[in-house]
Motif scaffolding. Sequence first.
Motif, PDB file in Angstrom:
ATOM      1  N   THR A 122       0.798  -1.253   0.027  1.00  0.00           N
ATOM      2  CA  THR A 122      -0.118  -0.252   0.066  1.00  0.00           C
ATOM      3  C   THR A 122       1.055   1.311   0.002  1.00  0.00           C
ATOM      4  N   ALA A 123       0.479   2.215  -0.718  1.00  0.00           N
ATOM      5  CA  ALA A 123       1.220   3.541  -1.027  1.00  0.00           C
ATOM      6  C   ALA A 123       1.315   4.152   0.415  1.00  0.00           C
ATOM      7  N   VAL A 124       2.505   4.706   0.724  1.00  0.00           N
ATOM      8  CA  VAL A 124       2.656   5.669   1.954  1.00  0.00           C
ATOM      9  C   VAL A 124       3.392   6.792   1.503  1.00  0.00           C
ATOM     10  N   ASP A 125       3.098   7.880   2.273  1.00  0.00           N
ATOM     11  CA  ASP A 125       3.764   9.114   1.915  1.00  0.00           C
ATOM     12  C   ASP A 125       5.155   9.183   3.132  1.00  0.00           C
ATOM     13  N   VAL A 152      -1.169   6.243  -4.579  1.00  0.00           N
ATOM     14  CA  VAL A 152      -0.309   7.305  -4.792  1.00  0.00           C
ATOM     15  C   VAL A 152       0.690   7.825  -3.449  1.00  0.00           C
ATOM     16  N   SER A 153       2.139   7.734  -3.622  1.00  0.00           N
ATOM     17  CA  SER A 153       2.873   8.339  -2.561  1.00  0.00           C
ATOM     18  C   SER A 153       3.187   9.477  -2.947  1.00  0.00           C
ATOM     19  N   VAL A 154       3.428  10.537  -1.746  1.00  0.00           N
ATOM     20  CA  VAL A 154       3.962  11.939  -1.757  1.00  0.00           C
ATOM     21  C   VAL A 154       5.442  11.824  -0.851  1.00  0.00           C
ATOM     22  N   PHE A 155       6.385  12.341  -1.708  1.00  0.00           N
ATOM     23  CA  PHE A 155       7.658  12.127  -1.156  1.00  0.00           C
ATOM     24  C   PHE A 155       7.904  13.758  -0.952  1.00  0.00           C
ATOM     25  N   ILE A 185       5.815  12.940  -6.536  1.00  0.00           N
ATOM     26  CA  ILE A 185       4.447  12.151  -6.706  1.00  0.00           C
ATOM     27  C   ILE A 185       4.627  10.758  -7.348  1.00  0.00           C
ATOM     28  N   VAL A 186       4.552   9.848  -6.540  1.00  0.00           N
ATOM     29  CA  VAL A 186       4.889   8.334  -7.262  1.00  0.00           C
ATOM     30  C   VAL A 186       3.374   7.616  -7.350  1.00  0.00           C
TER      31      VAL A 186
END
Length: 249
Positions: A122-125, A152-155, A185-186
């Motif tokens: 699961t995507a995490v920031d 969607v992951s936000v770095f 943004i991934v």
Amino acid sequence: MLAAVLAKGETVLENAAREPEIIDLANCLIAMGAKIDGAGAPTITIQGVDSLSKPTNYEVLGDRIEAGTYAIAAAMAGGKVRLRGVNPDHIASLTLLMQQAGVSVETHADGVTIMRNGERLTAVDVDTQPFPGFPTDLQAQFMALMTLADGVSVFRENIFENRFMHAPELMRLGADISVKGQMAIVRGVDKLVGAPVMATDLRASVSLVIAGLAAQGETVVNRVYHLDRGFEKLEAKLSGCGAQIERAR
């Protein structure tokens, strides 16, 4: 700190780094005769001595960035890997995010065990911060992991400028990444596909290796001399865990 231990009088370091390596260095110097107080806190006070006169045998701290890199590699490829020689508290910011993403983490007195059964993560920031926050030196590796996550992951890179040079190379493998200043943004994709990529720095280069572990087909990482500055026998350690990886001579 190294200079201050032999300087005359008292030295006070304000806004000092708090990483475990600072505490480890201070403990080594203290064992040699230095007078240091506050290592690991924002203010370090050092009383200068004439010499470091106590012979000492000292075992240095395990490399938390190397350990974190192998933990991410295990999560990327799947399976079960036990990492020894690292304090679990030193990589807690990483393992917490890994658990939130769906990776199983077991802690031991001398390390951690990483397990992933093949289910999609699961995507995490990610927000990089000074210790004890998430380290900037694991940002590229974790981004590789998130390329295949669901969502969607936000770095947010809060430590260094221009620290997303690995993003275009991950995109060559099929990753969906958009960079906007200090934010990336991934969007997770179903698969990565092997391709020739180029290493731009130490952490970026190992992120490409990690991505290649899960990519379909062959990935060739060029300019791997960056790797050797921070990872000893990387290909031997990964191949020992079952990875199909070799260094082109």
